[in-house]
Design an enzyme around this catalytic site. Structure first.
Site, PDB file in Angstrom:
ATOM      1  N   GLY A  46       0.872  -1.249   0.239  1.00 23.04           N
ATOM      2  CA  GLY A  46      -0.276   0.108  -0.397  1.00 23.04           C
ATOM      3  C   GLY A  46       0.796   0.694   0.039  1.00 23.04           C
TER       4      GLY A  46
ATOM      5  N   GLY B 206       2.482   4.151   0.846  1.00 28.06           N
ATOM      6  CA  GLY B 206       3.417   4.443   3.059  1.00 28.06           C
ATOM      7  C   GLY B 206       3.893   5.519   3.082  1.00 28.06           C
ATOM      8  N   ARG B 207       4.023   6.249   1.783  1.00 27.43           N
ATOM      9  CA  ARG B 207       3.935   7.337   1.451  1.00 27.43           C
ATOM     10  C   ARG B 207       3.385   8.263   0.458  1.00 27.43           C
ATOM     11  NH1 ARG B 207      10.071   7.408  -0.671  1.00 27.43           N
ATOM     12  NH2 ARG B 207       9.680   6.072  -1.323  1.00 27.43           N
TER      13      ARG B 207
ATOM     14  N   ASP C  93       8.882   6.145   7.897  1.00 23.90           N
ATOM     15  CA  ASP C  93       8.602   7.514   7.975  1.00 23.90           C
ATOM     16  C   ASP C  93       7.723   8.096   7.316  1.00 23.90           C
ATOM     17  OD1 ASP C  93      10.171   8.372   5.485  1.00 23.90           O
ATOM     18  OD2 ASP C  93      11.914   8.753   7.262  1.00 23.90           O
TER      19      ASP C  93
ATOM     20  N   ARG D 235       3.114  13.064  -8.884  1.00 24.25           N
ATOM     21  CA  ARG D 235       2.902  12.291  -9.767  1.00 24.25           C
ATOM     22  C   ARG D 235       1.263  12.250 -10.675  1.00 24.25           C
ATOM     23  NH1 ARG D 235       5.805   6.659  -8.534  1.00 24.25           N
ATOM     24  NH2 ARG D 235       3.583   6.140  -7.177  1.00 24.25           N
TER      25      ARG D 235
ATOM     26  N   ARG E  72      -2.168  -1.593  -9.916  1.00 20.24           N
ATOM     27  CA  ARG E  72      -0.571  -2.188 -10.221  1.00 20.24           C
ATOM     28  C   ARG E  72      -0.924  -3.702 -10.208  1.00 20.24           C
ATOM     29  NH1 ARG E  72       3.340   0.846  -7.123  1.00 20.24           N
ATOM     30  NH2 ARG E  72       1.681   2.968  -6.678  1.00 20.24           N
TER      31      ARG E  72
ATOM     32  N   ASP F  36       4.429  -4.951  -7.484  1.00 20.34           N
ATOM     33  CA  ASP F  36       3.871  -3.245  -6.854  1.00 20.34           C
ATOM     34  C   ASP F  36       4.130  -2.462  -7.871  1.00 20.34           C
ATOM     35  OD1 ASP F  36       5.794  -4.509  -5.978  1.00 20.34           O
ATOM     36  OD2 ASP F  36       5.915  -2.601  -4.377  1.00 20.34           O
TER      37      ASP F  36
ATOM     38  N   ASP G  10       7.459   3.766 -10.822  1.00 22.68           N
ATOM     39  CA  ASP G  10       8.697   4.075 -10.056  1.00 22.68           C
ATOM     40  C   ASP G  10       9.501   3.954  -9.957  1.00 22.68           C
ATOM     41  OD1 ASP G  10       9.462   3.385  -6.950  1.00 22.68           O
ATOM     42  OD2 ASP G  10       7.293   2.547  -7.054  1.00 22.68           O
TER      43      ASP G  10
HETATM   44  P1  AMP Z   1       8.994   1.311  -3.172  1.00 24.52           P
HETATM   45  O1  AMP Z   1      10.486   0.739  -2.875  1.00 24.52           O
HETATM   46  O2  AMP Z   1       9.021   3.127  -3.751  1.00 24.52           O
HETATM   47  O3  AMP Z   1       8.242   0.498  -4.594  1.00 24.52           O
HETATM   48  O4  AMP Z   1       8.254   0.911  -2.056  1.00 24.52           O
HETATM   49  C1  AMP Z   1       7.687  -0.218  -1.239  1.00 24.52           C
HETATM   50  C2  AMP Z   1       6.960  -0.330  -0.452  1.00 24.52           C
HETATM   51  O5  AMP Z   1       7.191   0.735   0.533  1.00 24.52           O
HETATM   52  C3  AMP Z   1       5.359   0.690  -1.079  1.00 24.52           C
HETATM   53  O6  AMP Z   1       4.558   0.255  -0.171  1.00 24.52           O
HETATM   54  C4  AMP Z   1       5.609   2.084  -0.168  1.00 24.52           C
HETATM   55  O7  AMP Z   1       4.947   2.758  -0.113  1.00 24.52           O
HETATM   56  C5  AMP Z   1       6.473   1.886   0.579  1.00 24.52           C
HETATM   57  N1  AMP Z   1       7.778   2.764   1.500  1.00 24.52           N
HETATM   58  C6  AMP Z   1       9.018   3.794   0.702  1.00 24.52           C
HETATM   59  N2  AMP Z   1       9.372   4.393   1.314  1.00 24.52           N
HETATM   60  C7  AMP Z   1       9.019   4.372   2.867  1.00 24.52           C
HETATM   61  C8  AMP Z   1       8.402   5.458   3.652  1.00 24.52           C
HETATM   62  N3  AMP Z   1       9.749   5.921   3.845  1.00 24.52           N
HETATM   63  N4  AMP Z   1       7.471   5.875   4.412  1.00 24.52           N
HETATM   64  C9  AMP Z   1       6.189   4.425   4.474  1.00 24.52           C
HETATM   65  N5  AMP Z   1       6.564   4.015   3.161  1.00 24.52           N
HETATM   66  C10 AMP Z   1       7.609   3.729   3.183  1.00 24.52           C
HETATM   67 MG    MG Z   2       6.839   1.529  -5.696  1.00 27.21          MG
END
Ligand code: AMP
Ligand code: MG
Length: 486
Positions: A86, A88-89, A121, A172, A179, A246, A256
């Site tokens: 999901g 997360g940020r 965070d 974005r 996805r 994802d 991404d």
């Molecule tokens: P990504 O590697 O950017 O595709 O992220 C993978 C997962 O980690 C996704 O669910 C993001 O929302 C979560 N995520 C990445 N960085 C952060 C962050 N700084 N805080 C919270 N969730 C994160």
């Molecule tokens: Mg991602």
């Protein structure tokens, strides 16, 4: 200013996420605004630059009609299923229908914690935000389906990534943020009805010409778009770096831009990502990894298909495996054009493969090589080709290529222009991107802005910009590492 939101995701699938608002930041400051994209979205660039506009782009204020939601999804990360990921940020602010009639998501990334943040965070760092901005704009400029970047806003807050780094929020824009992982979540944790509703939303939104309730047709349509997409990546030397399910859109857009990079010297085994210890997502593996992700999509769609289970399984498998042939065809079409060939010839595959064999043996710069081929036709200097040591091997290839070009039925030199329209002279080379980000970190945005301008006209050679076309020092490339956790 008016944001013409019309939010179908929240309306149709609002249960597939958490209705939470972005978390405000201390002192937002606009770093970059994509005026051309703003206009395309029907948004007023001056309004976006105003304090009220920047507040929206920072997540400090909600525009009228915005219905923020953090979307839920799952994902296979490096082959392993993570059942709930999901946003997360990130927060989807809403959807607008652009001036071409296309529905687009407008979302913030780095906009604070959500129920999906786990230990994170919720924030993003300026460097990676500007990196995504640059690379996604380049991909658009070379006609690769991609999410876009509307704005980058500095938050005035520090983010801890081992050390404190300046924070930023990216806006974005995407055809959607749906996805493969979105459907994985529903197939593993949702009801059949929820899965069916989400699949119908995807069909109506991205594949409106397909009949409803035909999951196998939808599978093939996604396979087709992904095959076409990955072939484009291959033709540009693009290494996505983290092709988890994802990070695979159902729309067929690249999404991404975390650890992505470009090939310098041609070596199909290249990968740069720090978290990819085995090279799972190396350049040469991208087609098979995309197919692997599509097999996960097939598993999600199967429960919705009507028929005898074994026969359906076989059918789904065939539809996924069709990826190889479709990708291969697009790959060859892409490389044929890179060689200036418009007609189809029986010897074309061998011609491309033999050239790539030379490029591997001679560690030739991938981008420079194809640009030089047009220079051969124009009898201009060829800095990349001049590095070749096995000259007879090259000359043998060149003769075969010239004979093949002759078969195009027009003056050979006239192919040079076609080649220059598909072989970029300027790409966001890894060392240039890092240089621009380092300057931005030190408070100087000029190198970022200059590089952005250069890669927005990727096919045009420009006087005074020769430095931007030169490959990195091989020592830089050898030591280059990219990161995910941005
Ligand atoms: P990504 O590697 O950017 O595709 O992220 C993978 C997962 O980690 C996704 O669910 C993001 O929302 C979560 N995520 C990445 N960085 C952060 C962050 N700084 N805080 C919270 N969730 C994160
Ligand atoms: Mg991602």
């Amino acid at each position: 200013m008016r944001w013409p939101f019309d939010n179908t995701f929240v309306r149709d699938l609002g249960w597939l996420g958490a209705r939470v608002e972005p978390v405000p930041v201390r002192s937002p400051e606009l770093l970059a605004l994509n005026e051309e994209l703003a206009a395309e979205l029907g948004l007023d660039p001056a309004g976006l630059r105003s304090p009220e506009g920047v507040a929206v782009l920072a997540g400090n204020a909600l525009a009228e009609g915005s219905e923020p939601i953090a979307q839920a999804y799952a994902g296979h990360q490096f082959g392993q299923l993570t059942p709930v990921l999901g946003d997360g940020r990130a927060h989807l602010l809403g959807e607008v229908v652009d001036t071409h009639g296309r529905r687009r998501d407008i979302a913030l990334k780095g906009s604070g914690r959500t129920p999906f943040s786990r230990g994170g965070d919720g924030r993003a760092v300026t460097g990676p935000v500007l990196r995504e901005y640059l690379v996604s704009e380049f991909m658009h400029a070379v006609h690769v389906p991609t999410t876009r970047s509307l704005a980058a806003v500095a938050t005035g807050e520090r983010v801890l990534r081992g050390r404190p780094l300046p924070g930023a929020v990216l806006t974005r824009v995407a055809a959607s943020h749906l996805r493969v992982g979105t459907l994985v979540l529903l197939a593993t944790r949702g009801s059949r009805e929820q899965l069916a509703d989400a699949v119908e939303h995807v069909r109506a939104r991205h594949y409106p010409d397909l009949p409803p309730h035909d999951p196998m047709a939808l599978l093939s349509a996604v396979v087709e778009r992904q095959a076409r997409l990955v072939a484009r990546w291959m033709s540009l030397g693009f290494i996505h770096g983290v092709m988890n399910t994802d990070n695979m859109t159902l729309s067929g857009e690249t999404i991404d831009y975390g650890p992505c990079a470009f090939l310098d010297a041609y070596d199909p085994e290249t990968f740069f990502s720090s978290v990819d210890s085995t090279g799972r997502y190396r350049y040469s593996a991208q087609p098979s990894m995309a197919m692997w992700g599509l097999a996960r999509l097939a598993e999600c769609l199967l429960p919705l298909a009507v028929g005898e289970p074994d026969a359906l399984m076989t059918e789904a498998q065939e539809r996924v495996e069709a990826f190889a042939g479709i990708h291969d065809q697009w790959w060859l079409d892409n490389f044929r054009i890179k060689l200036g060939l418009v007609r189809v010839g029986a010897e074309d595959r061998e011609l491309v493969e033999d050239l790539l064999g030379i490029a591997t043996a001679e560690t030739l710069d991938f981008t420079g090589l194809f640009r030089d081929l047009a220079r051969v036709l124009r009898r201009e200097p060829t800095p990349t080709l001049d590095r070749i040591e096995d000259v007879p091997r090259w000359e043998e290839w060149r003769e075969r290529w010239l004979v093949r070009l002759d078969g195009e039925g027009k003056p050979v030199w006239s192919s040079a222009d076609i080649m220059d329209e598909s072989n970029p002279v300027h790409i966001p080379r890894n060392h240039l991107v890092e240089e621009a980000l380092a300057a931005a970190h030190a408070g100087d945005l000029a190198p970022f802005e200059q590089l952005l301008e250069v890669i927005r006209s990727p096919f045009a050679e420009q006087e005074g910009l020769e430095r931007y076309a030169e490959p990195a020092d091989p020592a830089f490339t050898r030591g280059y590492v990219t990161y995910c956790g941005t």
